[in-house]
Motif scaffolding. Structure first.
Motif, PDB file in Angstrom:
ATOM      1  N   UNK A 119       0.834  -1.213   0.000  1.00  0.00           N
ATOM      2  CA  UNK A 119       0.000   0.000   0.000  1.00  0.00           C
ATOM      3  C   UNK A 119       0.863   1.255   0.000  1.00  0.00           C
ATOM      4  N   UNK A 120       1.958   1.239   0.777  1.00  0.00           N
ATOM      5  CA  UNK A 120       2.808   2.438   0.815  1.00  0.00           C
ATOM      6  C   UNK A 120       3.345   2.759  -0.573  1.00  0.00           C
ATOM      7  N   UNK A 121       3.923   1.750  -1.231  1.00  0.00           N
ATOM      8  CA  UNK A 121       4.588   2.039  -2.513  1.00  0.00           C
ATOM      9  C   UNK A 121       3.581   2.280  -3.625  1.00  0.00           C
ATOM     10  N   UNK A 122       2.372   1.765  -3.482  1.00  0.00           N
ATOM     11  CA  UNK A 122       1.379   1.957  -4.535  1.00  0.00           C
ATOM     12  C   UNK A 122       0.632   3.292  -4.418  1.00  0.00           C
ATOM     13  N   UNK A 159      12.758   1.895  -1.168  1.00  0.00           N
ATOM     14  CA  UNK A 159      12.738   1.488   0.247  1.00  0.00           C
ATOM     15  C   UNK A 159      12.152   2.582   1.134  1.00  0.00           C
ATOM     16  N   UNK A 160      11.417   2.159   2.157  1.00  0.00           N
ATOM     17  CA  UNK A 160      11.057   3.111   3.209  1.00  0.00           C
ATOM     18  C   UNK A 160      11.634   2.593   4.526  1.00  0.00           C
ATOM     19  N   UNK A 161      12.374   3.466   5.203  1.00  0.00           N
ATOM     20  CA  UNK A 161      13.084   3.090   6.432  1.00  0.00           C
ATOM     21  C   UNK A 161      12.409   3.766   7.624  1.00  0.00           C
ATOM     22  N   UNK A 162      12.081   2.984   8.665  1.00  0.00           N
ATOM     23  CA  UNK A 162      11.471   3.563   9.861  1.00  0.00           C
ATOM     24  C   UNK A 162      12.221   3.063  11.090  1.00  0.00           C
ATOM     25  N   UNK A 163      12.547   3.993  11.965  1.00  0.00           N
ATOM     26  CA  UNK A 163      13.203   3.595  13.200  1.00  0.00           C
ATOM     27  C   UNK A 163      12.112   3.308  14.246  1.00  0.00           C
ATOM     28  N   UNK A 174       4.213   8.063  11.475  1.00  0.00           N
ATOM     29  CA  UNK A 174       4.373   6.998  10.470  1.00  0.00           C
ATOM     30  C   UNK A 174       3.395   7.195   9.314  1.00  0.00           C
ATOM     31  N   UNK A 175       3.714   6.646   8.125  1.00  0.00           N
ATOM     32  CA  UNK A 175       2.803   6.782   6.991  1.00  0.00           C
ATOM     33  C   UNK A 175       1.436   6.164   7.315  1.00  0.00           C
ATOM     34  N   UNK A 176       0.379   6.934   7.066  1.00  0.00           N
ATOM     35  CA  UNK A 176      -0.970   6.510   7.478  1.00  0.00           C
ATOM     36  C   UNK A 176      -1.356   5.146   6.925  1.00  0.00           C
ATOM     37  N   UNK A 177      -0.918   4.831   5.690  1.00  0.00           N
ATOM     38  CA  UNK A 177      -1.363   3.582   5.063  1.00  0.00           C
ATOM     39  C   UNK A 177      -0.887   2.315   5.744  1.00  0.00           C
ATOM     40  N   UNK A 224      11.217  -1.417   4.605  1.00  0.00           N
ATOM     41  CA  UNK A 224      10.261  -2.078   3.714  1.00  0.00           C
ATOM     42  C   UNK A 224      10.734  -1.823   2.292  1.00  0.00           C
ATOM     43  N   UNK A 225      10.991  -2.913   1.583  1.00  0.00           N
ATOM     44  CA  UNK A 225      11.525  -2.805   0.220  1.00  0.00           C
ATOM     45  C   UNK A 225      10.439  -3.133  -0.795  1.00  0.00           C
TER      46      UNK A 225
END
Ligand code: AKG
Ligand code: FE2
Length: 385
Positions: A119-122, A159-163, A174-177, A224-225
């Motif tokens: 969902x994030x990447x789309x 990629x999205x990187x979250x600590x 954080x991203x809502x999706x 997340x890749x």
């Protein structure tokens, strides 16, 4: 900028006129990642993504299977635990990789985490690019290729990187999706991490809390890749050959496949296995275990059939202001097992790693205590000048 037009032009441009730096910049400025190229209908892999051919010289093997360890009963039954610890010890030494089953993270949480990454990447580029950055002091960083400007070739992935730990994010950061599932998955992952570090401590003959007590499980960074479909999979890689630089990585992969591990000088597939998580030893765990565990090279192939997602969770304190020194664990050393590595902070190790990019060469040998004929210490000293 019309990125596709620029790429098409460069294809027919003579060798000397290939301006790699401006192509990288143009690509980066789209903030749309590799997915943006594919969505724009690109039919050829741009040259900046072409991997050096020597990456392909090693053959792929099918005669080995990466170990699968069933954790059922690990907390209830002493004999079972002993067997599991033995299996973890062997797998961590000879493979550096294994899969675990019955690890305690429910199937629906794993499925929802992968769906969340999709969902994030789309999302459309405008929404995603709100998180676009190369500043890793930010809580959430989305981009394509952390080492875009330093690696010899770009990789076919975004990629999205979250600590996520030790200081858990507020949901609104954080991203809502996929914020709810990230919080839930990372909570469960911390518990699994504690268990794995107990088993790894026991596998080293140490007390179960040893690795956790020296903060190996303190920091959690989730990557997340997204690996888009690739029109020419033979020209590029989703991830080039590298070893992970943290203590331990827990990887959730979907059913597409593509991850390979270098074992006995052959690339071996890590087959998607329903319900399993992939565990691998990072460089820093190899260093503190004085080579009792091995951090192993791996890579990800691309394919032209379907996009792939994976969530790689790194137990590392790389993003924390931590000055603790890590060297071979004293309790493991003896006259017959002298220390093989010099001490380092996590930061110094990661800085050195990042300066090399995912170029395939592990920086670990540069931290080896001098052996006759070993030139790497000089390289490290030069780097710190
Ligand atoms: O996507 C994968 O299977 C592997 C990712 C990986 O190697 C990494 O994030 O370090
Ligand atoms: Fe990796």
């Amino acid at each position: 900028m019309d990125y596709s037009a620029k790429i098409t032009k460069s294809k027919s441009t003579p060798e000397l006129e290939y301006d790699r730096a401006s192509e990288l910049k143009a690509f980066d400025e789209t903030k749309a990642g590799v997915k943006g190229l594919v969505d724009a209908g690109i039919k050829q892999v741009p040259r900046m993504f072409h991997q050096p051919r020597d990456d392909y010289s090693v053959s792929c093997g099918t005669q080995y299977n990466i170990p699968i360890i069933d954790l059922e009963g690990v907390k209830q039954n002493r004999t079972t635990r002993k067997e599991i610890v033995e299996n973890v010890r062997n797998a961590s030494k000879t493979w550096g990789f294994f899969q675990v089953l019955n690890h305690g993270i429910p199937m629906n949480v794993m499925e929802e985490m992968k769906d969340g990454a999709h969902r994030f990447f789309e999302q459309d580029v405008e929404t995603k690019s709100w998180f676009f950055s190369r500043d890793y002091t930010k809580r959430v960083v989305y981009n394509s290729n952390f080492d875009l400007y330093s690696a010899p070739a770009a990789k076919w992935r975004d990629t999205v990187v979250c600590s996520m730990a030790p200081d858990p994010p507020k949901p609104e950061e954080l991203p809502a999706v996929f914020r709810d599932i990230m919080v839930e998955y990372s909570k469960q992952l911390m518990n699994l991490g504690y268990l794995l570090f107990e088993l790894l401590s026991e596998a080293l003959g140490l007390n179960p809390d040893y690795l956790r007590d020296i903060d190996c499980a303190k920091g959690l960074v989730m990557l997340s890749h997204y690996y888009p479909v690739c029109p020419q999979p033979e020209l590029t890689l989703g991830s080039s050959k590298h070893a992970d630089n943290g203590f331990l990585t827990v990887l959730l992969q979907d059913n597409v496949g593509g991850l390979q591990v270098l074992h006995q000088n052959q690339w071996i597939d890590v087959p998607p296995t329903p319900g399993a998580l992939v565990i691998n030893i990072g460089d820093l765990l190899q260093l503190i275990s004085n080579d009792k565990f091995t951090s192993v090279d791996h890579r990800v192939l691309t394919n032209s059939a379907s996009p792939r997602v994976s969530v790689a969770s790194f137990f590392t304190t790389a993003l924390l202001p931590d000055s603790r020194l890590y060297g071979p664990i004293k309790e493991l050393l003896s006259e017959n097992n002298p220390p093989k590595y010099r001490e380092t902070t996590v930061k110094a190790y990661i800085t050195f790693f990042n300066s090399k990019g995912l170029s395939g060469a592990s920086p670990l040998p540069c931290f080896k205590l001098s052996e006759p004929g070993h030139g790497d210490r000089k390289q490290l000293q030069d780097h710190h000048k």
